[in-house]
Design a protein around this motif. Structure first.
Motif, short mmCIF file in Angstrom:
data_model
loop_
_atom_site.label_atom_id
_atom_site.label_comp_id
_atom_site.label_asym_id
_atom_site.label_seq_id
_atom_site.Cartn_x
_atom_site.Cartn_y
_atom_site.Cartn_z
N ALA A 145 0.81 -1.22 0.00
CA ALA A 145 0.00 0.00 0.00
C ALA A 145 0.85 1.27 0.00
O ALA A 145 0.33 2.36 -0.26
N GLU A 146 2.15 1.16 0.26
CA GLU A 146 3.03 2.32 0.21
C GLU A 146 3.28 2.79 -1.22
O GLU A 146 3.74 3.91 -1.42
N ASP A 152 -4.96 1.23 -3.63
CA ASP A 152 -6.40 1.01 -3.66
C ASP A 152 -6.85 0.42 -2.32
O ASP A 152 -6.37 -0.65 -1.92
N PRO A 153 -7.78 1.07 -1.62
CA PRO A 153 -8.22 0.53 -0.32
C PRO A 153 -8.90 -0.83 -0.44
O PRO A 153 -9.00 -1.56 0.55
N LYS A 156 -7.32 -4.95 -4.27
CA LYS A 156 -7.50 -5.96 -5.31
C LYS A 156 -6.16 -6.39 -5.92
O LYS A 156 -5.88 -7.58 -6.06
N LYS A 157 -5.34 -5.41 -6.28
CA LYS A 157 -4.05 -5.75 -6.88
C LYS A 157 -3.13 -6.42 -5.85
O LYS A 157 -2.38 -7.35 -6.18
N SER A 158 -3.17 -5.94 -4.62
CA SER A 158 -2.32 -6.50 -3.57
C SER A 158 -2.67 -7.96 -3.31
O SER A 158 -1.78 -8.82 -3.18
N LEU A 159 -3.96 -8.25 -3.22
CA LEU A 159 -4.39 -9.63 -2.97
C LEU A 159 -4.08 -10.52 -4.17
O LEU A 159 -3.75 -11.70 -4.00
N LEU A 160 -4.17 -9.96 -5.38
CA LEU A 160 -3.79 -10.74 -6.56
C LEU A 160 -2.31 -11.09 -6.52
O LEU A 160 -1.93 -12.25 -6.76
N PRO A 256 -16.46 2.67 -9.70
CA PRO A 256 -15.74 3.71 -10.43
C PRO A 256 -14.50 3.17 -11.11
O PRO A 256 -13.97 2.14 -10.72
N SER A 257 -14.05 3.84 -12.14
CA SER A 257 -12.85 3.41 -12.88
C SER A 257 -11.67 3.32 -11.93
O SER A 257 -11.45 4.17 -11.08
N ALA A 258 -10.87 2.24 -12.12
CA ALA A 258 -9.68 2.05 -11.29
C ALA A 258 -8.58 2.99 -11.73
O ALA A 258 -8.54 3.45 -12.86
#
Length: 259
Positions: A145-146, A152-153, A156-160, A256-258
């Motif tokens: 997240a840094e 993104d709160p 999604k990308k982090s969990l992927l 909303p758009s990412a």
């Protein structure tokens, strides 16, 4: 809840999740996850004789193809000074390219700088620094997240990225209770139509979907990352995958758009 959990167990018996064997190293996963948002491709294409791929899958196929042609491209060193023209060319196919090349180039440069400064330019060092923890201060999700690309709160990308790292054996998760499903439009629609959650504002539906699917995960004995894969892959074209007790709703509140 029991009805949906039973349906999920039934589906899981015949489902094989992706193993991400095509992803050669943690750096490639880190940098492709970072720009895995709405691509804008109008149709699917073959890449290297495989496919056709569309949307996110096409972005990954083209990115991995570029890495095979030039090993080390998808890394902090390879993308430190990347610009929009290079991004556009990397993801060009059939007369079109990915949307937002300038934004994706900026996200890559920011990520490359952060990984070099904090982890010696090495995604495996980033993974090691989390000591197997996803959640909490110092866990992988907080460290990701840094970076702007992973801020993104919804994570999604982090969990992927965490899921790919775990499947490839680069990460052994010490706190599996920190796994979450990525409550995107596909999963929210399934939850609404099945009656697991009630209609409402976007963020309320998203939170309710995450909570409900975490309970389904526990009831069915299936980890959230596997449940996430199963529901997204099978449910994107079948809104009644988990039932239709919630009615005929066709679309959840719009996301909303990412970035």
């Amino acid at each position: 809840m029991q009805r949906v959990a039973g349906r999920v167990r039934e589906l899981a018996d015949e489902y094989s999740p992706p193993d991400f064997a095509e992803v050669p190293h943690a750096d490639a996963a880190l940098f492709l996850c970072a720009i895995d948002h709405r691509t804008g491709y109008r149709r699917g294409y073959l890449v290297g004789g495989k496919g056709p791929f569309a949307g996110s899958a096409l972005l990954w196929a083209l990115g991995l193809s570029a890495e095979r042609r030039r090993p080390g491209l998808l890394s902090a060193a390879g993308l430190a000074e990347v610009g929009p023209d290079q991004v556009g060319e990397m993801f060009r196919i059939g007369g079109e390219t990915v949307d937002g090349a300038e934004v994706r180039a900026r996200l890559w440069r920011d990520l490359a700088a952060g990984v070099r400064e904090g982890y010696g330019g090495d995604a495996e060092a980033l993974l090691s620094s989390a000591a197997g923890r996803l959640g909490g201060a110092g866990g992988l999700l907080a460290r990701l997240a840094e970076f702007e690309a992973y801020a993104d709160p919804l994570q999604k990308k982090s969990l992927l990225f965490a899921k790919i790292a775990a499947r490839r054996g680069w990460l052994e998760v010490a706190d599996p209770e920190s796994w979450e499903v990525c409550a995107d439009n596909v999963l929210m629609r399934l939850a609404l139509r099945s009656g697991l959650v009630h209609p409402g504002p976007l963020e309320a539906v998203r939170a309710s979907t995450r909570a409900a699917l975490k309970r389904v995960s526990a009831e069915a004995g299936i980890e959230p990352p596997l449940l996430d894969d199963l529901l997204w892959e099978l449910g994107r074209d079948d809104p009644d995958l988990l039932g239709r007790r919630g009615g005929e709703l066709q679309e959840p509140p719009r996301e909303p758009s990412a970035t």
